[in-house]
Design a protein around this motif. Structure first.
Motif, PDB file in Angstrom:
ATOM      1  N   ASP A 209      22.466  -5.704   4.056  1.00 15.54           N
ATOM      2  CA  ASP A 209      21.619  -4.856   3.214  1.00 15.54           C
ATOM      3  C   ASP A 209      20.268  -5.533   3.011  1.00 15.54           C
ATOM      4  OD1 ASP A 209      23.528  -2.860   2.870  1.00 15.54           O
ATOM      5  OD2 ASP A 209      24.468  -3.916   1.199  1.00 15.54           O
ATOM      6  N   VAL A 210      19.201  -4.812   3.302  1.00 15.14           N
ATOM      7  CA  VAL A 210      17.831  -5.285   3.117  1.00 15.14           C
ATOM      8  C   VAL A 210      17.110  -4.272   2.240  1.00 15.14           C
ATOM      9  CG1 VAL A 210      15.663  -5.887   4.235  1.00 15.14           C
ATOM     10  CG2 VAL A 210      17.829  -6.476   5.338  1.00 15.14           C
ATOM     11  N   ALA A 211      16.547  -4.746   1.138  1.00 15.40           N
ATOM     12  CA  ALA A 211      15.889  -3.860   0.175  1.00 15.40           C
ATOM     13  C   ALA A 211      14.386  -4.104   0.186  1.00 15.40           C
ATOM     14  CB  ALA A 211      16.446  -4.077  -1.225  1.00 15.40           C
ATOM     15  N   ILE A 212      13.630  -3.026   0.039  1.00 16.47           N
ATOM     16  CA  ILE A 212      12.174  -3.084  -0.048  1.00 16.47           C
ATOM     17  C   ILE A 212      11.774  -2.603  -1.434  1.00 16.47           C
ATOM     18  CG2 ILE A 212      10.012  -2.264   0.938  1.00 16.47           C
ATOM     19  CD1 ILE A 212      11.603  -1.646   3.505  1.00 16.47           C
ATOM     20  N   MET A 213      11.029  -3.431  -2.161  1.00 23.33           N
ATOM     21  CA  MET A 213      10.624  -3.094  -3.532  1.00 23.33           C
ATOM     22  C   MET A 213       9.106  -3.150  -3.637  1.00 23.33           C
ATOM     23  SD  MET A 213      11.805  -4.906  -7.119  1.00 23.33           S
ATOM     24  CE  MET A 213      13.459  -4.213  -7.100  1.00 23.33           C
ATOM     25  N   TYR A 214       8.531  -2.156  -4.322  1.00 25.43           N
ATOM     26  CA  TYR A 214       7.084  -2.114  -4.501  1.00 25.43           C
ATOM     27  C   TYR A 214       6.762  -1.245  -5.708  1.00 25.43           C
ATOM     28  CZ  TYR A 214       7.773   2.290  -1.988  1.00 25.43           C
ATOM     29  OH  TYR A 214       8.226   3.529  -1.599  1.00 25.43           O
ATOM     30  N   MET A 215       5.514  -1.356  -6.184  1.00 27.49           N
ATOM     31  CA  MET A 215       5.040  -0.575  -7.320  1.00 27.49           C
ATOM     32  C   MET A 215       4.294   0.646  -6.804  1.00 27.49           C
ATOM     33  SD  MET A 215       6.011  -1.918 -10.180  1.00 27.49           S
ATOM     34  CE  MET A 215       4.960  -0.952 -11.253  1.00 27.49           C
ATOM     35  N   ASN A 216       4.858   1.818  -7.011  1.00 28.14           N
ATOM     36  CA  ASN A 216       4.205   3.053  -6.601  1.00 28.14           C
ATOM     37  C   ASN A 216       2.949   3.270  -7.445  1.00 28.14           C
ATOM     38  OD1 ASN A 216       3.945   5.606  -5.272  1.00 28.14           O
ATOM     39  ND2 ASN A 216       4.702   6.569  -7.149  1.00 28.14           N
ATOM     40  N   GLY A 217       1.871   3.624  -6.779  1.00 28.43           N
ATOM     41  CA  GLY A 217       0.613   3.809  -7.481  1.00 28.43           C
ATOM     42  C   GLY A 217      -0.264   2.580  -7.464  1.00 28.43           C
ATOM     43  N   ILE A 218       0.289   1.429  -7.115  1.00 29.57           N
ATOM     44  CA  ILE A 218      -0.484   0.191  -7.008  1.00 29.57           C
ATOM     45  C   ILE A 218      -0.533  -0.297  -5.570  1.00 29.57           C
ATOM     46  CG2 ILE A 218      -0.619  -2.231  -7.719  1.00 29.57           C
ATOM     47  CD1 ILE A 218       0.596  -1.477 -10.368  1.00 29.57           C
ATOM     48  N   VAL A 219       0.599  -0.253  -4.889  1.00 30.50           N
ATOM     49  CA  VAL A 219       0.688  -0.761  -3.522  1.00 30.50           C
ATOM     50  C   VAL A 219      -0.100   0.128  -2.568  1.00 30.50           C
ATOM     51  CG1 VAL A 219       2.762   0.535  -2.907  1.00 30.50           C
ATOM     52  CG2 VAL A 219       2.324  -1.677  -1.823  1.00 30.50           C
ATOM     53  N   ASN A 220      -0.567  -0.481  -1.497  1.00 30.41           N
ATOM     54  CA  ASN A 220      -1.228   0.275  -0.428  1.00 30.41           C
ATOM     55  C   ASN A 220      -0.148   0.979   0.392  1.00 30.41           C
ATOM     56  OD1 ASN A 220      -2.731   1.262   1.674  1.00 30.41           O
ATOM     57  ND2 ASN A 220      -3.735  -0.679   2.154  1.00 30.41           N
ATOM     58  N   PRO A 221      -0.155   2.312   0.467  1.00 28.80           N
ATOM     59  CA  PRO A 221       0.904   3.018   1.218  1.00 28.80           C
ATOM     60  C   PRO A 221       0.993   2.601   2.679  1.00 28.80           C
ATOM     61  CG  PRO A 221      -0.359   4.551  -0.131  1.00 28.80           C
ATOM     62  CD  PRO A 221      -1.083   3.251  -0.171  1.00 28.80           C
ATOM     63  N   LYS A 222      -0.129   2.184   3.271  1.00 29.94           N
ATOM     64  CA  LYS A 222      -0.105   1.762   4.669  1.00 29.94           C
ATOM     65  C   LYS A 222       0.717   0.490   4.847  1.00 29.94           C
ATOM     66  CE  LYS A 222      -4.555   3.869   5.857  1.00 29.94           C
ATOM     67  NZ  LYS A 222      -5.927   3.616   6.374  1.00 29.94           N
ATOM     68  N   VAL A 223       0.687  -0.388   3.852  1.00 27.06           N
ATOM     69  CA  VAL A 223       1.487  -1.616   3.933  1.00 27.06           C
ATOM     70  C   VAL A 223       2.969  -1.283   3.867  1.00 27.06           C
ATOM     71  CG1 VAL A 223       1.999  -3.812   2.803  1.00 27.06           C
ATOM     72  CG2 VAL A 223      -0.363  -3.021   2.962  1.00 27.06           C
ATOM     73  N   VAL A 224       3.343  -0.373   2.989  1.00 23.14           N
ATOM     74  CA  VAL A 224       4.745   0.043   2.891  1.00 23.14           C
ATOM     75  C   VAL A 224       5.202   0.679   4.201  1.00 23.14           C
ATOM     76  CG1 VAL A 224       6.386   1.477   1.631  1.00 23.14           C
ATOM     77  CG2 VAL A 224       4.518   0.375   0.410  1.00 23.14           C
ATOM     78  N   GLU A 225       4.354   1.511   4.771  1.00 26.23           N
ATOM     79  CA  GLU A 225       4.690   2.143   6.040  1.00 26.23           C
ATOM     80  C   GLU A 225       4.850   1.104   7.143  1.00 26.23           C
ATOM     81  OE1 GLU A 225       2.771   5.481   9.104  1.00 26.23           O
ATOM     82  OE2 GLU A 225       1.869   5.103   7.133  1.00 26.23           O
ATOM     83  N   GLU A 226       3.990   0.089   7.145  1.00 23.13           N
ATOM     84  CA  GLU A 226       4.072  -0.964   8.159  1.00 23.13           C
ATOM     85  C   GLU A 226       5.338  -1.790   7.993  1.00 23.13           C
ATOM     86  OE1 GLU A 226       2.857  -3.165  11.466  1.00 23.13           O
ATOM     87  OE2 GLU A 226       2.050  -1.295  10.638  1.00 23.13           O
ATOM     88  N   VAL A 227       5.723  -2.060   6.745  1.00 28.38           N
ATOM     89  CA  VAL A 227       6.963  -2.806   6.496  1.00 28.38           C
ATOM     90  C   VAL A 227       8.161  -2.031   7.025  1.00 28.38           C
ATOM     91  CG1 VAL A 227       8.503  -3.690   4.708  1.00 28.38           C
ATOM     92  CG2 VAL A 227       6.043  -4.077   4.528  1.00 28.38           C
TER      93      VAL A 227
END
Length: 529
Positions: A209-227
């Motif tokens: 299991d690998v989890a990705i955690m981020y703050m919506n509204g603060i993080v750059n959506p392109k970085v999340v997409e790249e991850v």
């Protein structure tokens, strides 16, 4: 290098296409016969002794069973689930409850099973994964569908103090090897519904299991997409530690500098999330990955933000000085004593020459012998049992250093230079950067012995050019210094007061830049007498 990257991307695309084709193949569905399902599961597990199968009757005619792995389930949750499953038989004699597949499964799912998470299972692959993950599978005779209810609860290590990133002032809790415990530690610190968590399963055999955690509204959506894109490319048998993920998704492989930060401190992860970074949790390891990362982060510590800004700035500048000492001290000594003796004062030059009078080796071999000896002692101290490891490393360094000087193999000045270099190397908060400096130190020693200060200058220029060419998930590695960003200089070499840190790093977070509305503190007014 570009040609290699293109070939790697082509290979990834081919593997992804093969996996997509395999995923579209029809999975083997559960049978209607309960005994046939149970026998198939036992055969698939090789009749393993830790596979528990319990069969029972849900009414006078129909039989059911549960399957789970001993040691991976919480006995209390399992017993409560069993009590709820063993319901009164009269409930099944109700005229509205027709003995069909959908009605029985829906009845148990909605009215019987009391655990929080309940899912349907229709194929053997999903059943195997659930059983091996600590869940319990409930199957009924004459039904080709079952239920999975969460009963995970294996033994785990308690939350303890960090071992690799200790602080004097600050939280004393560290991550553990359990994924849900680690994500809960972050939830305790950031109580916001904008803290989003997404989970993937990576590893064909380990199914980690690998989890990705981020703050919506603060993080750059392109970085999340790249991850997501880089994690989806991974096609490997097993993932056992976050280091496996780090090596598979990093931007640049052939570099000594780490481009993904790892930490075992929940407060560091929480602070990074609020800056717009993405955290990657891997089940089975206490180290969490943070992307994107910058070079200056490896010279910063969580304790910098828990002390006054002037003390934190002084300590941060001390780390930068130690960075150059750990990198350049042995090479500068070799270059000056070998090629540029005129740079030394006469008294110091005579003193060094007198100490090296009986030494048969040049300064380069002296430094090489002492550095390799210290690296051996460092590794021995890490691998030895904890009770004797520190004693071996300290006593070994003292005894070997003194014996080498008395035997005339090395000079006392070289012992001092290597010792201050090794001590400076321990100042870095991140062991990854300390390891990179250890590697570069040997390269600089060789260049200093060959070309003197010119070799060191060439190496430093090449290192700076290499650092400026690196990127971490699209963000320049040397920012905010290169490219220079004046507003972000408030938290790089210096740390301004907290009320002045009112904006997030501009290249990390592309939205919601302002994090403090009233930055300047109001001074109390003096009362008139």
């Amino acid at each position: 290098m570009g040609y290699i990257k293109k070939n790697i991307r082509r290979t990834w695309k081919k593997k992804r296409a093969i996996n997509d084709n395999n995923g579209t193949q029809q999975k083997e569905l559960l049978n209607v016969d309960l005994q046939e399902n149970i026998q198939k599961v036992k055969k698939a597990f090789g009749n393993s002794s830790d596979l528990v199968v319990k069969e029972f009757f849900i009414d006078e005619e129909r039989q059911a069973g549960i399957l789970y792995t001993d040691g991976l389930v919480d006995s209390d949750i399992l017993n409560d689930s069993l009590e709820s499953i063993m319901i009164d038989k009269k409930e099944f004699k109700h005229e509205d409850l027709v003995h069909t597949r959908i009605n029985i499964i829906d009845f148990y799912k909605k009215y019987v099973v009391s655990t929080g998470e309940v899912k349907d299972v229709e194929d053997f692959e999903t059943l195997y994964t659930a059983v091996l993950s600590g869940d319990t599978v409930f199957v009924v005779d004459s039904c080709s569908k079952g239920l999975i209810f969460s009963t995970r609860g294996w033994e785990q290590r308690a939350i303890e103090e960090p071992t690799s990133q200790t602080v004097i002032r600050g939280p004393k809790e560290a991550f553990t090897e359990t994924l849900r415990t680690n994500t809960a530690l972050i939830r305790r610190k950031i109580k916001s519904n904008d803290l989003w968590l997404e989970t993937k399963v990576i590893g064909r055999l380990t199914k980690t299991d690998v989890a990705i955690m981020y703050m919506n509204g603060i993080v750059n959506p392109k970085v999340v997409e790249e991850v997501h894109e880089r994690l989806d490319r991974i096609d490997i048998d097993g993932i056992f530690e976050s280091g496996n993920i780090e090596e598979l998704i990093e931007d640049e492989t052939y570099t000594p500098f780490p481009t993904i930060l790892n930490t075992e401190r929940p407060d560091a992860v929480a602070a990074s999330l609020l800056e717009g970074r993405v955290a990657i949790f891997v089940d089975g390891t206490p180290f969490v990955l943070l992307v994107p990362t910058l070079f200056i982060q490896y010279l910063q510590s969580s304790e910098d933000y828990y002390q006054r800004f002037d003390i934190a700035t002084l300590i941060r500048l001390l780390r930068i000085i130690c960075f150059f000492i750990a990198l350049l001290a042995p090479s500068l000594y070799i270059a000056i004593t070998t090629f540029h003796q005129e740079m030394l004062p006469t008294e110091l030059l005579i003193s060094i020459a007198a100490q090296r009078e009986g030494v048969p080796f040049p300064a380069f071999l002296e430094a090489l012998i002492m550095e390799i000896t210290f690296e051996i002692l460092r590794e021995a101290g890490v691998r030895m049992p904890r009770a004797v490891g520190s004693a071996i490393s300290i006593v070994g360094a003292l005894v070997l250093g003194q014996a080498a000087v008395e035997a005339g193999i090395v000079s006392p000045v070289m012992v001092i230079v290597v010792a201050i270099t090794a001590i400076s190397n321990f100042v870095f908060p991140s062991i990854s950067m300390a390891t990179a400096i250890r590697i570069l130190r040997f390269i600089l020693i060789a260049l200093a012995a060959s070309f003197g200060l010119y070799g060191i200058a060439i190496a430093l220029i090449a290192m700076i050019l290499h650092l400026c060419s690196l990127r971490s998930f699209g963000v320049p590695y040397m920012s905010p210094m290169a490219p220079f960003n004046l507003p972000d200089q408030k938290d790089t070499l210096f740390r301004l007061p907290l009320w002045a840190l009112f904006s997030r790093p501009r290249l990390i977070s592309q939205q919601n830049i302002i994090r403090e509305q009233n930055p300047a503190p109001q001074k109390p007014k003096k009362e008139r007498s």
